[in-house]
Design an enzyme around this catalytic site. Structure first.
Site, PDB file in Angstrom:
ATOM      1  N   ASN A   8       0.871  -1.163   0.000  1.00 18.28           N
ATOM      2  CA  ASN A   8       0.000   0.000   0.000  1.00 18.28           C
ATOM      3  C   ASN A   8       0.917   1.224   0.000  1.00 18.28           C
ATOM      4  OD1 ASN A   8      -1.805   2.044   0.452  1.00 18.28           O
ATOM      5  ND2 ASN A   8      -2.867   1.032   2.144  1.00 18.28           N
ATOM      6  N   LYS A  15       3.199   0.783   3.242  1.00 19.14           N
ATOM      7  CA  LYS A  15       2.747  -0.218   4.208  1.00 19.14           C
ATOM      8  C   LYS A  15       2.817  -1.565   3.495  1.00 19.14           C
ATOM      9  CE  LYS A  15      -1.323  -0.564   7.184  1.00 19.14           C
ATOM     10  NZ  LYS A  15      -2.692  -0.056   7.325  1.00 19.14           N
ATOM     11  N   ARG A  63      -2.495  -1.985  -3.640  1.00 23.69           N
ATOM     12  CA  ARG A  63      -3.699  -1.189  -3.464  1.00 23.69           C
ATOM     13  C   ARG A  63      -3.625   0.008  -4.423  1.00 23.69           C
ATOM     14  NH1 ARG A  63      -5.130   3.362   0.814  1.00 23.69           N
ATOM     15  NH2 ARG A  63      -7.312   3.549   0.308  1.00 23.69           N
ATOM     16  N   HIS A 152     -12.955   2.871  -0.463  1.00 17.42           N
ATOM     17  CA  HIS A 152     -12.969   1.877   0.636  1.00 17.42           C
ATOM     18  C   HIS A 152     -13.617   0.565   0.180  1.00 17.42           C
ATOM     19  CE1 HIS A 152     -12.946   5.223   3.947  1.00 17.42           C
ATOM     20  NE2 HIS A 152     -11.714   4.798   3.716  1.00 17.42           N
ATOM     21  N   HIS A 180     -17.637   2.178   7.542  1.00 17.25           N
ATOM     22  CA  HIS A 180     -16.176   2.186   7.700  1.00 17.25           C
ATOM     23  C   HIS A 180     -15.813   3.537   8.311  1.00 17.25           C
ATOM     24  CE1 HIS A 180     -11.938   1.250   6.276  1.00 17.25           C
ATOM     25  NE2 HIS A 180     -11.869   2.533   6.605  1.00 17.25           N
ATOM     26  N   GLY A 184     -10.399   8.254   7.352  1.00 14.63           N
ATOM     27  CA  GLY A 184     -11.399   8.465   6.301  1.00 14.63           C
ATOM     28  C   GLY A 184     -12.621   7.658   6.702  1.00 14.63           C
ATOM     29  N   ARG A 213     -11.690  15.608   6.831  1.00 13.06           N
ATOM     30  CA  ARG A 213     -12.518  15.984   5.678  1.00 13.06           C
ATOM     31  C   ARG A 213     -13.928  16.330   6.127  1.00 13.06           C
ATOM     32  NH1 ARG A 213     -11.008  10.725   3.042  1.00 13.06           N
ATOM     33  NH2 ARG A 213      -8.889  11.029   2.267  1.00 13.06           N
ATOM     34  N   MET A 255     -10.545  10.587  17.364  1.00 13.50           N
ATOM     35  CA  MET A 255     -11.820  10.446  18.076  1.00 13.50           C
ATOM     36  C   MET A 255     -11.617  10.180  19.570  1.00 13.50           C
ATOM     37  SD  MET A 255     -15.028  10.729  17.940  1.00 13.50           S
ATOM     38  CE  MET A 255     -15.856  10.593  16.353  1.00 13.50           C
ATOM     39  N   ARG A 256     -10.498   9.543  19.937  1.00 18.52           N
ATOM     40  CA  ARG A 256     -10.245   9.310  21.374  1.00 18.52           C
ATOM     41  C   ARG A 256     -10.142  10.622  22.133  1.00 18.52           C
ATOM     42  NH1 ARG A 256      -5.795   5.039  19.605  1.00 18.52           N
ATOM     43  NH2 ARG A 256      -5.652   6.710  18.090  1.00 18.52           N
ATOM     44  N   VAL A 303     -12.333   3.894  14.378  1.00 25.60           N
ATOM     45  CA  VAL A 303     -13.397   4.405  15.241  1.00 25.60           C
ATOM     46  C   VAL A 303     -14.511   3.358  15.382  1.00 25.60           C
ATOM     47  CG1 VAL A 303     -15.119   6.235  15.554  1.00 25.60           C
ATOM     48  CG2 VAL A 303     -12.884   6.779  14.532  1.00 25.60           C
ATOM     49  N   GLY A 304     -14.926   2.780  14.286  1.00 26.81           N
ATOM     50  CA  GLY A 304     -16.045   1.827  14.296  1.00 26.81           C
ATOM     51  C   GLY A 304     -15.767   0.590  15.123  1.00 26.81           C
ATOM     52  N   GLU A 305     -14.505   0.129  15.092  1.00 27.31           N
ATOM     53  CA  GLU A 305     -14.156  -1.083  15.839  1.00 27.31           C
ATOM     54  C   GLU A 305     -13.945  -0.817  17.317  1.00 27.31           C
ATOM     55  OE1 GLU A 305     -10.676  -2.776  13.907  1.00 27.31           O
ATOM     56  OE2 GLU A 305     -11.654  -2.554  11.958  1.00 27.31           O
ATOM     57  N   GLU A 355      -8.003  -5.005   5.118  1.00 25.88           N
ATOM     58  CA  GLU A 355      -7.872  -4.703   3.696  1.00 25.88           C
ATOM     59  C   GLU A 355      -6.711  -5.461   3.065  1.00 25.88           C
ATOM     60  OE1 GLU A 355      -8.474  -0.545   5.041  1.00 25.88           O
ATOM     61  OE2 GLU A 355      -9.262  -0.234   3.019  1.00 25.88           O
TER      62      GLU A 355
HETATM   63  P1  ADP Z   1      -7.029   4.930   8.612  1.00 23.70           P
HETATM   64  O1  ADP Z   1      -8.252   5.461   7.923  1.00 23.70           O
HETATM   65  O2  ADP Z   1      -5.896   5.885   8.668  1.00 23.70           O
HETATM   66  O3  ADP Z   1      -6.671   3.503   8.227  1.00 23.70           O
HETATM   67  P2  ADP Z   1      -7.968   3.771  11.106  1.00 23.70           P
HETATM   68  O4  ADP Z   1      -9.035   2.925  10.534  1.00 23.70           O
HETATM   69  O5  ADP Z   1      -6.785   3.106  11.706  1.00 23.70           O
HETATM   70  O6  ADP Z   1      -7.483   4.888  10.104  1.00 23.70           O
HETATM   71  O7  ADP Z   1      -8.631   4.719  12.188  1.00 23.70           O
HETATM   72  C1  ADP Z   1      -7.847   5.661  12.857  1.00 23.70           C
HETATM   73  C2  ADP Z   1      -8.698   6.430  13.838  1.00 23.70           C
HETATM   74  O8  ADP Z   1      -9.352   5.531  14.719  1.00 23.70           O
HETATM   75  C3  ADP Z   1      -7.883   7.319  14.752  1.00 23.70           C
HETATM   76  O9  ADP Z   1      -7.721   8.593  14.191  1.00 23.70           O
HETATM   77  C4  ADP Z   1      -8.700   7.389  16.019  1.00 23.70           C
HETATM   78  O10 ADP Z   1      -9.462   8.562  15.972  1.00 23.70           O
HETATM   79  C5  ADP Z   1      -9.663   6.232  15.918  1.00 23.70           C
HETATM   80  N1  ADP Z   1      -9.565   5.336  17.079  1.00 23.70           N
HETATM   81  C6  ADP Z   1      -8.683   4.351  17.327  1.00 23.70           C
HETATM   82  N2  ADP Z   1      -8.922   3.772  18.518  1.00 23.70           N
HETATM   83  C7  ADP Z   1      -9.990   4.407  19.061  1.00 23.70           C
HETATM   84  C8  ADP Z   1     -10.745   4.290  20.280  1.00 23.70           C
HETATM   85  N3  ADP Z   1     -10.429   3.390  21.213  1.00 23.70           N
HETATM   86  N4  ADP Z   1     -11.778   5.124  20.440  1.00 23.70           N
HETATM   87  C9  ADP Z   1     -12.109   6.038  19.514  1.00 23.70           C
HETATM   88  N5  ADP Z   1     -11.456   6.197  18.367  1.00 23.70           N
HETATM   89  C10 ADP Z   1     -10.406   5.405  18.132  1.00 23.70           C
END
Ligand code: ADP
Length: 370
Positions: A8, A15, A63, A152, A180, A184, A213, A255-256, A303-305, A355
């Site tokens: 990637n 990566k 990718r 995505h 997702h 992004g 964004r 988001m943290r 964020v979603g996970e 991915e």
């Molecule tokens: P990318 O789109 O760069 O691949 P990721 O899917 O790894 O990004 O998501 C990165 C974002 O996930 C970080 O900017 C952070 O805001 C968020 N994140 C990671 N862990 C947590 C958490 N425990 N709670 C909230 N947000 C989180």
């Protein structure tokens, strides 16, 4: 010959992950390419080739962000394919050039090894005409390649398939809204394994609120900033792509941090959190209407996970639609899991995206058919 190297390539980072069958046998991230790290992508790839054991390498999977309206499947890279991807650079000036450099260097340093391109847009080529079209003059749109492409795709494809497997349902009869939410972010309505519509459009700027964004805005904002604010087009591009979203609303794209500040009563962080989650909720409602029947809503990416508060807020109040989150299940951590209450009409799931694994899998598919 069972190893697949997945690359990637970004403009300043590479990566990589090496697979032997489904197993990861090496991975890494080479950063600051050309800015203090390796001098260029040639040097970065050489570094990877000495770090990874590439004996028995069957292929390299790359990718590629933008496949335009030409590429709807993973594709073996030939000179002609390479030229076609280069022709798409105007559509993805920030991404495709680095992806192309990766392919070019890998072809040179690994002669004879098949190179396969996996496009972020490919999964969305099944979108019907109404989902692809913007309601502008079709001759103008056609001339400049203006349409919804979506991104995505590798993640939405993987996660929607894993959702069906987790629920023990046939993919062909499963409708999933995949969310997702990473740096992004995009939503996708997946009908029976095919992308029906997705929130990113001609570029990754449209749709959900993201780390930096804006997502959806009134296009007049751009004219206004240009005409009244006197900003240049590149400045506006920079504003909307790199200084908006969570960053624009609260000065931080993580988001943290937003959650921690919101818990402490910070107003800007609270607003950012609300704009972000309500935007997601609006898309869930819209996509439920477009799908007609929703079997699952699935969260993935950083964020979603990981964020239970975001998942809860995104789906709060959707009980009338059969969508609900069980607080204890939502708070628990783990891998692929269901977080809706037993007996809920719609399963709410968390599926860690992968991915690179999906790129390796698709690369093998190409090898098997060529
Ligand atoms: P990318 O789109 O760069 O691949 P990721 O899917 O790894 O990004 O998501 C990165 C974002 O996930 C970080 O900017 C952070 O805001 C968020 N994140 C990671 N862990 C947590 C958490 N425990 N709670 C909230 N947000 C989180």
């Amino acid at each position: 010959m069972s190893r697949i190297l997945v690359l990637n390539c970004g403009s300043s980072s590479v990566k990589w992950r090496l697979f032997d069958g489904p197993d990861t046998v090496g991975k890494g991230l080479v950063e600051r390419v050309g800015t203090g790290g390796p001098a260029d992508h040639d040097a970065a790839l050489s570094e990877i080739m000495s770090a990874a054991d590439l004996s028995g390498l069957a292929a390299v999977g790359h990718r590629v962000v933008h496949g335009g309206d030409r590429f709807s499947a993973p594709t073996l890279v030939t000179d002609e394919v390479f030229a076609a991807v280069r022709d798409l650079v105007p559509l993805a000036p920030l991404h495709n050039p680095a992806n192309l450099t990766g392919i070019e260097v890998a072809r040179r340093l690994l002669p004879g090894v098949p190179q396969v391109a996996i496009f972020d847009t490919a999964f969305h080529r099944t979108m019907p005409a109404w989902a692809r079209a913007y309601a502008i003059d079709t001759s103008v749109a056609g001339k400049w390649g203006i349409q919804r492409y979506g991104f995505h795709g590798t993640s939405h494809a993987y996660v929607s398939r894993r959702t069906a497997a987790l629920l023990d349902r046939p993919v062909e009869h499963t409708n999933v809204i995949t969310l997702h939410l990473g740096n992004g972010a995009s939503a996708c309505a997946v009908a029976g394994g095919h992308s029906l519509i997705t929130s990113m459009g001609m570029s990754p700027l449209e749709g959900l609120v993201m780390g930096t964004r804006s997502g959806d805005i009134d296009p007049t904002i751009i004219f206004h900033l240009r005409r009244v604010g006197g900003l240049g087009v590149d400045e506006i591009d920079d504003l909307l792509n790199r200084r908006s979203g969570l960053m624009g609303l609260a000065g931080d794209n993580d988001m943290r941090e937003i959650e921690a500040r919101r818990d402490a009563g910070d107003e800007a962080a609270t607003l950012a959190f609300d704009v972000y989650c309500q935007r997601v909720k609006g898309y869930v409602g819209a996509y439920a209407a477009l799908l007609g029947r929703v079997d699952a809503v699935t969260f993935t990416a950083g964020v979603g996970e990981n964020s239970a508060p975001v998942r809860e807020a995104c789906l709060a109040g959707l009980d009338p639609f059969g969508i609900a989150v069980d607080p204890d299940r939502n708070a628990a951590r783990g891998g692929e899991r269901v977080i809706s209450p037993d007996g809920a009409r719609v399963a709410v799931c968390v599926i860690p995206t992968d991915e690179e694994l999906e790129i390796a899998t698709q690369t093998r598919t190409v090898l098997a058919t060529t």
